[in-house]
Structures are given as C-alpha cells and as structure tokens.
Design a protein around this motif. Sequence first.
Motif, PDB file in Angstrom:
ATOM      1  N   MET A 257       0.822  -1.204   0.000  1.00 36.48           N
ATOM      2  CA  MET A 257       0.000   0.000   0.000  1.00 36.48           C
ATOM      3  C   MET A 257       0.862   1.262   0.000  1.00 36.48           C
ATOM      4  SD  MET A 257      -3.223   0.030  -0.308  1.00 36.48           S
ATOM      5  CE  MET A 257      -4.548  -1.164  -0.446  1.00 36.48           C
ATOM      6  N   GLY A 258       2.168   1.093   0.161  1.00 37.33           N
ATOM      7  CA  GLY A 258       3.065   2.218  -0.038  1.00 37.33           C
ATOM      8  C   GLY A 258       3.061   2.631  -1.508  1.00 37.33           C
ATOM      9  N   SER A 259       3.570   3.807  -1.790  1.00 36.80           N
ATOM     10  CA  SER A 259       3.513   4.336  -3.154  1.00 36.80           C
ATOM     11  C   SER A 259       4.892   4.777  -3.618  1.00 36.80           C
ATOM     12  CB  SER A 259       2.542   5.517  -3.224  1.00 36.80           C
ATOM     13  OG  SER A 259       1.252   5.120  -2.807  1.00 36.80           O
ATOM     14  N   GLU A 260       5.035   4.943  -4.918  1.00 38.51           N
ATOM     15  CA  GLU A 260       6.315   5.241  -5.543  1.00 38.51           C
ATOM     16  C   GLU A 260       6.110   6.145  -6.746  1.00 38.51           C
ATOM     17  OE1 GLU A 260       9.271   5.407  -6.712  1.00 38.51           O
ATOM     18  OE2 GLU A 260      10.472   4.484  -5.144  1.00 38.51           O
ATOM     19  N   ASP A 261       6.849   7.258  -6.810  1.00 39.86           N
ATOM     20  CA  ASP A 261       6.656   8.103  -7.983  1.00 39.86           C
ATOM     21  C   ASP A 261       7.390   7.579  -9.215  1.00 39.86           C
ATOM     22  OD1 ASP A 261       9.302   8.919  -7.510  1.00 39.86           O
ATOM     23  OD2 ASP A 261       8.854  11.042  -7.762  1.00 39.86           O
ATOM     24  N   PHE A 262       8.135   6.482  -9.066  1.00 42.15           N
ATOM     25  CA  PHE A 262       8.652   5.776 -10.243  1.00 42.15           C
ATOM     26  C   PHE A 262       7.487   5.355 -11.138  1.00 42.15           C
ATOM     27  CE2 PHE A 262      10.349   1.854 -12.319  1.00 42.15           C
ATOM     28  CZ  PHE A 262      11.409   2.445 -12.999  1.00 42.15           C
ATOM     29  N   ALA A 263       6.290   5.293 -10.562  1.00 41.05           N
ATOM     30  CA  ALA A 263       5.093   4.959 -11.334  1.00 41.05           C
ATOM     31  C   ALA A 263       4.901   5.907 -12.516  1.00 41.05           C
ATOM     32  CB  ALA A 263       3.863   4.992 -10.434  1.00 41.05           C
ATOM     33  N   PHE A 264       5.286   7.183 -12.359  1.00 44.48           N
ATOM     34  CA  PHE A 264       5.173   8.127 -13.472  1.00 44.48           C
ATOM     35  C   PHE A 264       6.056   7.693 -14.639  1.00 44.48           C
ATOM     36  CE2 PHE A 264       3.906  11.004  -9.968  1.00 44.48           C
ATOM     37  CZ  PHE A 264       2.716  11.488 -10.496  1.00 44.48           C
ATOM     38  N   MET A 265       7.250   7.196 -14.330  1.00 46.89           N
ATOM     39  CA  MET A 265       8.144   6.735 -15.395  1.00 46.89           C
ATOM     40  C   MET A 265       7.578   5.503 -16.082  1.00 46.89           C
ATOM     41  SD  MET A 265      11.979   7.404 -13.903  1.00 46.89           S
ATOM     42  CE  MET A 265      12.428   9.018 -13.240  1.00 46.89           C
ATOM     43  N   LEU A 266       6.942   4.618 -15.292  1.00 45.63           N
ATOM     44  CA  LEU A 266       6.354   3.414 -15.867  1.00 45.63           C
ATOM     45  C   LEU A 266       5.119   3.721 -16.713  1.00 45.63           C
ATOM     46  CD1 LEU A 266       6.738   0.932 -12.868  1.00 45.63           C
ATOM     47  CD2 LEU A 266       8.001   0.902 -15.034  1.00 45.63           C
ATOM     48  N   LYS A 267       4.515   4.877 -16.537  1.00 44.96           N
ATOM     49  CA  LYS A 267       3.417   5.279 -17.417  1.00 44.96           C
ATOM     50  C   LYS A 267       3.947   5.799 -18.760  1.00 44.96           C
ATOM     51  CE  LYS A 267      -0.339   7.273 -15.877  1.00 44.96           C
ATOM     52  NZ  LYS A 267      -1.366   6.217 -15.983  1.00 44.96           N
ATOM     53  N   GLU A 268       5.206   6.219 -18.766  1.00 48.19           N
ATOM     54  CA  GLU A 268       5.822   6.740 -19.984  1.00 48.19           C
ATOM     55  C   GLU A 268       6.545   5.673 -20.781  1.00 48.19           C
ATOM     56  OE1 GLU A 268       5.634   9.962 -21.099  1.00 48.19           O
ATOM     57  OE2 GLU A 268       4.226  10.306 -19.453  1.00 48.19           O
TER      58      GLU A 268
END
Length: 390
Positions: free
Chosen positions: A332-343
Amino acid sequence: MTIADAINEMHEEMKRWRHHLHQFPETAYEEKETAAFISEKLRSFGLEVHEGLGQTGVVARLTSGEGGRSIALRADMDALFIQEQNAFAHKSKHDGKMHACGHDGHTSMLLGAASFLARHPDFKGTVVFIFQPAEEGRAGAKQMIDDGLFTLFPVDYVFGMHNFHDIPEGHFAIKSGPLMAAFDCFEIKLTGHATHAALPHSGTDAIVASAQLINALQTIVSRNIDPADSAVVSITQIHGGNTWNALPGEVILRGTFRCFKEETQELITQKIRHLVDSISLSAGIKGEIIFNPENPGYPVTVNTPDATEFALKAALAVVEAAQIDREPTPSMGSEDFAFMLKERPGCYIWIGNGPSAHGCMLHNPHYDFNDALLPIGVAYWVKLVETVLV
C-alpha cells in the motif's frame, strides 16, 4: 577476475559514498550538494552528465557498440524530514533530516553500476543513469519527465529498485502487474460559525461535523469498494480550536487514500467529494476540499511483463532461485517511479534489507541502509544491462 570479484572490490568505496550521503541528507528539490557529489563521481568515470532536470536531478549516459536498445536505470536521492536517533559515526549532520528510506544506498548502488559499466562496457546499446530528486511525496519523477527526461534521453525500458524491510537480506521480490499503490492526499476545510461552548445553538459546530465526516469516510472502502480489491482511506491530521470554552469556526482535516486501480482511485475521489458536500449541507456549514495540494498524486506502480522477465533473468544471474519471491504481496506504499512506468515499459523490484527489527523499518528514526546490499545491487544492475542490451 569474475564480475562478482570486481564488484566486491568496490564495496569499501561504495560504503564511503553511502556514509557520506547519509551524513548530509537533503530533502525534496534541495539536493544540490547531493547532485554535485553524484555529478563529480559520474564525470570521474568518464560519463556524459546532464544536470538540472527536475531542478536537482542528474542524468548520465553511457553507450557501447553500435545500435541496440536503450534502457534507463533510476535511483532516488532525497531524504526525509525525520530526526535521526542513531549514534553511529555516519549519522545525519543535518538536524531534522535523515536518509530513513535508503535512498543513500540506492544512489551508491547506481553509482557503483555506472563505475563498473564504464570500465567494463560489455553490452551493445545505451544505458541512461537517472538520479532523481523528490521521491518522498513531491513527485520528482514527474518533474523530470515534464522537463523533458525521455525526450532528451529516449529509452526503450526503464528500471527501478528499492530496498524493502522484512525481505531477507539480499533476496529479491519481483512480479509483473501492480506492485505499489496509487497515492492521493486531500485537505478538507469545514467552516462553521464560532460560538461559546455553553451556547452551541448560537453557532454551527464544525467539530461535530468533522467527527461525522471522519466516520463516514471509513464507509467508502467498506461499503463502496469490491472486497476483492484493496484500498484504504486514512485521516492523518485534525486541526481545530485553541481554547477550552469556545467552538471554533474552522476545522481542517488532512488525509490520504491508496488503491491499485485507476477506476478505484476515481471512485474514492468522487465519494469523498460527495460526503464532504452532503455532511456540510446537513450541518449547515461550508465544506471545501483540495486534492493533492503538494503533489499531483502518484499513479499505481505497474510492472510490464516483458521488462519483468528481463529483471527476473538478471536477478537469477545474481542469486539463487530460492532467493527470489516471484509473487510478493503488493504494498500500500507508493512510488513516484510509477510516473516513469506510465511513460515507458519497465520494472520496479525490491531488494531485501533484512528484518524490520533493529532499525531496518523504512521511515524509522533508527533506520540505516544495509551496506551488505551494495555489491548485490550493483551486480543486479550490471546483469540487467547485459541481459537487455545484447
């Protein structure tokens, strides 16, 4: 000399880097000295260095051979606003700030990989080393992307790695699909009519309305989200009143919600708005809500299947199969690496830091990155490059 021997020879130097970074932590978008340290090291390896993306981000590029794929490896480099309670020699020298999440270790491992690959470019293609600021709640990954990260450095895949507590030291956890939750926060302002505590009928009570709203918010997950899905809504701050005998005119609530699907993210957003509006109306007060006042909210961290296979092959080249958890429970923790994975397609993995007891729990004032992981992390990065760029 084997690759493992060559990497192990770097261990003491990487520890010195890591301990230096731990002593001088810098928080979101203030990582100027950290960025300067990283840039100096990268240039000493003979790499091309670009500074300033995402304000304080550092990017380096290394090409070997002709043609081939291009991949990015990312490490986060910011610290947290936590007062360190350790007593070792490399404890934080910056009051109220510390590396309580291991970003000092992540940075040191990626520097180690850059150093090794610069001396042993046994691959065909391009490696982009991304040292990202402001992961801790300020969306530095998105800022780097908005500043042109993948335009200036186009890549086929992007990979990330984070240490994780309660995974055995040096083990890996890897899976395709959602690995870490979306993150959103919110601020609710309830404005009533202040009055004497002995005369509540003369005003409108924002305190009582806030209590009703807090309880109602807990029904969003329990009564609106499919029980097979995972989501959480938490109120984390309450601010209202400053004396014993007066009802305040304003109460501020702050909180966060996490989930693993975009449609769930949107549903929770709508339900929070509805509850703020309806409870405010029934209480005769004004209710206002702002979502993500300090960041844009983080998407779900989703690993793509092909990149996950690359990551698994690289991990298997470093540790035994029994040391890899291929079905970890998503966090349930989060990671802004998610933005890179959307790109770009890619994979984000966990490397075990050991049991959470004795200071290994993330975001703990007694935390310290496990230096034994440094050569293991470097070996993973090197094998990943050799696996993808063939």
